[in-house]
Design a protein around this motif. Structure first.
Motif, PDB file in Angstrom:
ATOM      1  N   UNK A  83       0.805  -1.221   0.000  1.00 37.21           N
ATOM      2  CA  UNK A  83       0.000   0.000   0.000  1.00 37.21           C
ATOM      3  C   UNK A  83       0.840   1.274   0.000  1.00 37.21           C
ATOM      4  N   UNK A  84       2.172   1.138   0.005  1.00 35.51           N
ATOM      5  CA  UNK A  84       3.018   2.320  -0.037  1.00 35.51           C
ATOM      6  C   UNK A  84       3.091   3.091   1.260  1.00 35.51           C
ATOM      7  N   UNK A  85       2.699   2.469   2.359  1.00 32.33           N
ATOM      8  CA  UNK A  85       2.752   3.117   3.677  1.00 32.33           C
ATOM      9  C   UNK A  85       3.687   2.316   4.577  1.00 32.33           C
ATOM     10  N   UNK A  86       4.752   2.936   5.032  1.00 35.09           N
ATOM     11  CA  UNK A  86       5.769   2.270   5.850  1.00 35.09           C
ATOM     12  C   UNK A  86       5.309   2.246   7.304  1.00 35.09           C
ATOM     13  N   UNK A  87       4.530   1.199   7.629  1.00 38.01           N
ATOM     14  CA  UNK A  87       4.053   1.029   8.999  1.00 38.01           C
ATOM     15  C   UNK A  87       4.860  -0.019   9.736  1.00 38.01           C
ATOM     16  N   UNK A  88       4.296  -0.508  10.841  1.00 36.12           N
ATOM     17  CA  UNK A  88       5.034  -1.456  11.686  1.00 36.12           C
ATOM     18  C   UNK A  88       5.273  -2.788  10.985  1.00 36.12           C
ATOM     19  N   UNK A  89       4.314  -3.244  10.194  1.00 40.57           N
ATOM     20  CA  UNK A  89       4.504  -4.535   9.525  1.00 40.57           C
ATOM     21  C   UNK A  89       5.688  -4.463   8.549  1.00 40.57           C
ATOM     22  N   UNK A  90       5.778  -3.370   7.822  1.00 44.64           N
ATOM     23  CA  UNK A  90       6.913  -3.184   6.908  1.00 44.64           C
ATOM     24  C   UNK A  90       8.214  -3.056   7.691  1.00 44.64           C
ATOM     25  N   UNK A  91       8.150  -2.353   8.803  1.00 46.73           N
ATOM     26  CA  UNK A  91       9.327  -2.152   9.643  1.00 46.73           C
ATOM     27  C   UNK A  91       9.913  -3.473  10.126  1.00 46.73           C
ATOM     28  N   UNK A  92       9.051  -4.341  10.649  1.00 49.24           N
ATOM     29  CA  UNK A  92       9.547  -5.611  11.174  1.00 49.24           C
ATOM     30  C   UNK A  92       9.975  -6.551  10.060  1.00 49.24           C
ATOM     31  N   UNK A  93       9.297  -6.494   8.917  1.00 41.72           N
ATOM     32  CA  UNK A  93       9.727  -7.294   7.765  1.00 41.72           C
ATOM     33  C   UNK A  93      11.128  -6.876   7.331  1.00 41.72           C
ATOM     34  N   UNK A  94      11.380  -5.580   7.334  1.00 45.09           N
ATOM     35  CA  UNK A  94      12.698  -5.077   6.939  1.00 45.09           C
ATOM     36  C   UNK A  94      13.763  -5.490   7.948  1.00 45.09           C
ATOM     37  N   UNK A  95      13.439  -5.400   9.218  1.00 43.03           N
ATOM     38  CA  UNK A  95      14.406  -5.813  10.249  1.00 43.03           C
ATOM     39  C   UNK A  95      14.737  -7.312  10.127  1.00 43.03           C
TER      40      UNK A  95
END
Length: 241
Positions: free
Chosen positions: A55-67
């Motif tokens: 969705x193009x929004x860097x939220x917590x789910x994206x944050x933890x996936x990146x980590x």
């Protein structure tokens, strides 16, 4: 669960992405929106780390996936998509802009349009504005408005100084530069006052007199910071050269 992800990553062929589809040169961080985030989510999803909606929004789910991606690939685990992390993603994933945009029934494109509709001063990205607002809020919330503009001005003065990194993210995340980064307050949600202070500073208001440093005299214990030539005091902070 992480073992399965590791095996997937190890078996995934290295694919060199088309440079036309590559990230911009901005550090992508929590709170960011737009095309860079769409690409980040898509690449993380390609190798199984991100399972949410693109969705193009860097939220917590994206944050933890990146980590988790950073952990598995032996990168510094900071939840920021900087140059090293993006380079690793480019080598180990595939991304096609048109396909990802259409696979979400237009949601990705709609998010991107929202992000670019914001009136962003020339030379600064949406990420720059957001990151500076985070820093101003973390460092100077509770200060008078002029004091918040002053903190934003110090960040910009450092960007323009040969003695510091030449990007907003480089200045803010330089080791030991800002207390809000060290204690995590950089990730507090900034209010509209912090954002307005950033815009005023970018538009040329520098109440500090071109200061490169500031400190709170009630708490500062560094002999070095006390030795800096002082310019003025604004709120609880002394600004200096």
């Amino acid at each position: 669960m992480m073992l399965a992800v590791t095996l997937l990553c190890a078996s995934q062929p290295l694919i060199h992405a088309d440079k036309a589809q590559a990230f911009s040169n901005q550090v992508i961080q929590r709170g960011a929106v737009g095309e860079d985030v769409i690409e980040l989510q898509s690449r993380l999803k390609y190798i199984g780390f991100y399972t949410g909606k693109i969705d193009g929004v860097f939220g917590w789910r994206t944050y933890w996936a990146l980590r988790n991606f950073q952990y598995e690939f032996g990168l510094p685990i900071d939840g920021l998509a900087g140059s090293t992390t993006k380079a690793k993603l480019l080598k180990s994933t595939k991304y096609t802009k048109s396909n990802n945009a259409s696979s979400n029934n237009g949601n990705a494109n709609n998010t991107s349009k929202k992000a670019t509709a914001v009136n962003i001063p020339k030379g600064f990205s949406q990420n720059d504005i957001q990151l500076m607002a985070n820093a101003v809020h973390g460092e100077s919330r509770g200060e008078p408005y002029i004091g918040q503009v002053a903190v934003a001005s110090v960040i910009l003065n450092r960007v323009n100084s040969a003695s510091f990194p030449n990007t907003v993210s480089g200045v803010i995340f330089e080791p030991g530069a800002f207390t809000a980064v060290a204690d995590g307050q950089i990730w507090l949600t900034p209010n509209e006052t912090s954002k307005k202070a950033v815009i005023d500073a970018i538009n040329g208001w520098d109440p500090t007199g071109e200061a490169l440093y500031y400190f709170n005299p009630a708490t500062a214990t560094s002999a070095w910071i006390w030795s800096r030539p002082q310019i003025k005091r604004i709120g609880k902070h002394i600004f200096c050269k």
